[in-house]
Design an enzyme around this catalytic site. Sequence first.
Site, PDB file in Angstrom:
ATOM      1  N   ASP A   1     -25.020 -48.648  85.608  1.00  0.00           N
ATOM      2  CA  ASP A   1     -24.131 -47.494  85.693  1.00  0.00           C
ATOM      3  C   ASP A   1     -24.631 -46.450  84.686  1.00  0.00           C
ATOM      4  O   ASP A   1     -25.458 -46.751  83.819  1.00  0.00           O
ATOM      5  CB  ASP A   1     -22.703 -47.937  85.367  1.00  0.00           C
ATOM      6  CG  ASP A   1     -21.716 -46.791  85.409  1.00  0.00           C
ATOM      7  OD1 ASP A   1     -21.852 -45.933  86.294  1.00  0.00           O
ATOM      8  OD2 ASP A   1     -20.824 -46.748  84.546  1.00  0.00           O
TER       9      ASP A   1
ATOM     10  N   LYS B   1     -15.628 -20.530  87.118  1.00  0.00           N
ATOM     11  CA  LYS B   1     -16.733 -21.294  86.531  1.00  0.00           C
ATOM     12  C   LYS B   1     -17.248 -22.267  87.582  1.00  0.00           C
ATOM     13  O   LYS B   1     -16.490 -22.789  88.409  1.00  0.00           O
ATOM     14  CB  LYS B   1     -16.281 -22.048  85.279  1.00  0.00           C
ATOM     15  CG  LYS B   1     -15.240 -23.132  85.524  1.00  0.00           C
ATOM     16  CD  LYS B   1     -14.845 -23.810  84.221  1.00  0.00           C
ATOM     17  CE  LYS B   1     -13.786 -24.871  84.465  1.00  0.00           C
ATOM     18  NZ  LYS B   1     -13.315 -25.504  83.203  1.00  0.00           N
TER      19      LYS B   1
ATOM     20  N   THR C   1     -24.711 -44.297  90.084  1.00  0.00           N
ATOM     21  CA  THR C   1     -23.660 -43.542  89.410  1.00  0.00           C
ATOM     22  C   THR C   1     -22.839 -42.731  90.403  1.00  0.00           C
ATOM     23  O   THR C   1     -23.330 -42.353  91.470  1.00  0.00           O
ATOM     24  CB  THR C   1     -24.279 -42.593  88.353  1.00  0.00           C
ATOM     25  OG1 THR C   1     -23.247 -41.806  87.769  1.00  0.00           O
ATOM     26  CG2 THR C   1     -25.316 -41.678  88.959  1.00  0.00           C
TER      27      THR C   1
ATOM     28  N   ASN D   1     -15.144 -49.842  88.234  1.00  0.00           N
ATOM     29  CA  ASN D   1     -15.922 -49.494  89.423  1.00  0.00           C
ATOM     30  C   ASN D   1     -17.280 -50.184  89.438  1.00  0.00           C
ATOM     31  O   ASN D   1     -18.010 -50.086  90.427  1.00  0.00           O
ATOM     32  CB  ASN D   1     -16.100 -47.969  89.502  1.00  0.00           C
ATOM     33  CG  ASN D   1     -16.830 -47.417  88.286  1.00  0.00           C
ATOM     34  OD1 ASN D   1     -16.806 -48.015  87.219  1.00  0.00           O
ATOM     35  ND2 ASN D   1     -17.469 -46.280  88.450  1.00  0.00           N
ATOM     36  N   ASP D   2     -17.638 -50.864  88.360  1.00  0.00           N
ATOM     37  CA  ASP D   2     -18.918 -51.581  88.315  1.00  0.00           C
ATOM     38  C   ASP D   2     -18.760 -53.076  88.581  1.00  0.00           C
ATOM     39  O   ASP D   2     -19.756 -53.802  88.627  1.00  0.00           O
ATOM     40  CB  ASP D   2     -19.580 -51.399  86.942  1.00  0.00           C
ATOM     41  CG  ASP D   2     -19.800 -49.942  86.590  1.00  0.00           C
ATOM     42  OD1 ASP D   2     -20.265 -49.197  87.476  1.00  0.00           O
ATOM     43  OD2 ASP D   2     -19.502 -49.537  85.456  1.00  0.00           O
TER      44      ASP D   2
END
Length: 893
Positions: A113, A281, A395, A539-540
């Site tokens: 990750d 932005k 990622t 999430n990993d």
Amino acid sequence: IFAFLALMCLILAIGNGIWESDKGYNFQVYLPWAESVTSAPLSAFLMFWSYVIILNTVVPISLYVSVEIIRLGNSFYIDWDRRMYYPLNDTPAQARTTTLNEELGQIKYIFSDKTGTLTQNIMCFNKCSINGKSYGDVYDKSGQRIEINENTEKVDFSYNQLADPKFAFYDHSLVEAVKLNDIPTHKFFRLLSLCHTVMPEEKKEGNLVYQAQSPDEGALVTAARNFGFVFRGRTPETITVVEMGETKIYKLLAILDFNNVRKRMSVIVRSPEGDLTLYCKGADTILYELLHPSCESLKEETTEHLNEFAGEGLRTLVVAYKNLDEEYFQDWIKRHHEASTALEGREDKLSEIYEEIEKDLMLLGATAIEDKLQDGVPQTIETLAKASIKIWVLTGDKQETAMNIGYSCNLLYDDMADVFVIEGSTSDEVLNELRNARKKMKPDSFLDSDEVNIQIEKSSKNPKVLPDEQANGVYGLVINGHSLAYALEGNLELELVRTACMCKVVICCRVTPLQKAQVVELVKKYKKAVTLAIGDGANDVSMIKTAHIGVGISGQEGMQAVLSSDFSFAQFRYLQRLLLVHGRWSYIRMCKFLKYFFYKNFAFTLVHFWYGFFSGFSAQTVYDQWFITLYNLVYTSLPVLGMSLFDQDVDDRWSLLFPQLYVPGQQNLYFNKTVFIKCMLQGIYSSLILFFIPYGAMYNTMRSDGKAIADYQSFALMAQTCLLIVVSVQIGLDTSYWTVVNQFFIWGSLSVYFAITFTIYSDGMYLILTASFPFVGTARNTLSQPNVWLAIFLSIALCVLPVVGFRFLKTLLRPTASDKVLLKIKEAKKRPPPPSPKRRLRRTSTRRSGYAFSHQHGFGALIMSGRNMRPKSPFATTGTFSPNSDKHKHKGL
């Protein structure tokens, strides 16, 4: 091994049948058959099972117990390693399993990750460009830029009562511009304080805490806060900002929310003076298309600064504004309301409305945010790359951000032949991009004569394992989640794994947790390699569980990854020590243990096999029953455990300086079928020596006093003494790192053997238990003869010298890559090692800017609705400050 055991038993059983039918039948007066045995074939059948019992030691049952002890010991080394202890949060390394230590020395693919694993997940406002002037660098008196370090003087924000004390900035000229009321600078920070979806929390007056959708947004608002534009509070209709000590309430009229297509966000506010302004932005590639033509010169200057920022791996963002006409805005806001309440095509209608008003923007400048790498990440990745470990970064971040971090941490570098970017939006486009990349890396891979193509043809559509393919240079591959979804389909996954595995580095962007696991599974499916996944968040977890070995980092995102992992620690840099030191040592120790264990058991067991040819295949054992019992339990157990727990070919420092030593483990060179056969052949050879040398030395032999010692008991004692000394010398040859423990175990085992032998062969033991100790007086009668010791030393020489000669000639004539590195280390030990060359960090001017905040859809609609806000008392407007007040004017920067 079982087949070899069955073959030996079958040979001896057949020999017994032949011997009994030819010889034994006629000698039943002296050697009567058992009552149940009526024929030679029946005797052979029974002898088969007798030899299975006698020769069962060739199957190392005790191996499993010893392996678990070794694994447990090597796991403790990881837990006890002080160099993998992180003192800042009191986190030691932890081996959460004891069964995978040796596999740590065979890793070929690392799946990592990014956020929180390679980086600290802490965003810092680092630099900015305002009205064509760059801020953030520090210069000395001669105008030379100096490197910022711990000793560099920080900007003093003590005049600002609402400043964040953790914020650090080093360029004093930016605060000077703020104090001098520079209009573009004030507009710049006013934009940062207004254009966001951050929620403030003020438990105590003046103690502000920002809850941001992403760390990037929080960093920008915090920067504005410290430079005098403090975002103090919001309601669904207003934003409260303390500007240079004066509290102002802006009316929030609209939030033009961020999404992955727009890559920008805007707000429309009405100032206390009644001015209507749109602040925006977003990514430079998007906003540059929306600028007013009058900004062309400023755009060029800002672009140069963006190139510099991106070249340093910073996450860049462009900011712009637009003054709105009241009449036009009233018309626009009506159409905006209609689009936002449309039942069909709401998103498309809103996008059109947004694009209509976000035109002819006036450029203010750009921001540069640093997602700080963890300490030692570039050096760790460079070291792992030298160990031929391929690193894949999986990622959820956007492509530009991931590539910037890739360059910052030495994953990607300018010396690469090429970095392929796969971003096709259809299956055919992805296939073409993958094939074009593979064609450039290895043109021959499209020929019918290519090894992989031949294997694919032979195994129809789904080959089991693909051999490694070598590219004609060093390449990198970047693929986004949308394209990866097509590439993971059945008809494209083979093309993906062939192309990606030829690259040194692969970065997968915007991937989901499921896709992370699918990528790992894909490599496991087609490559004969050990994989490792490392991450820090929930999430990993799927990726960590899918890989052969999972490593969890205890960071900012909780303990889910750690709880699902096999090993855990606090910093990514500890990974190199886990693999190159502990993993490599564990692998080498386990391989040495297995080779020695099989060798000593083959040498021990096969002596029985040769003795069968001289004992009428009667299943009589060569050794004393006590020696058979104690051989694996006492005499040879501790020396091999000592070697397997303490041995190391080089120490940890040299292991890290020469990562090439890790390569043999990836190729499994230290223990495989070939090595096993060599161990078996060496065991067979040693057993021949250990049987026939004592047999020949005892055959018709007389003692010095004329008495005969050519008896079974003397032969058995001599054979077992030769065996134990030979295997002890062999483990001495296999030991690379001698410790007091090794010495004690080896010499102690030999001492214990002779002590036990003289004890159980004594007259006293015979008188106590006559049936259990029949070898009375054998030890003192046999071992007192010089010719017996001469035969013992001859056996040792014949068993050991071929091994020593083979190893010497092999190292001299056909040295492996590991042998060459070990030779370099021996030479380097004689002199101080030179500093290891470090790859130049990226200093390119190619802009790879990134939209430096959330990758999810923005919270604009939620904020405007007010559903996320709790009723509270209004913020206090007292306790303001002004950097231009008399109280603070005298304070230097």
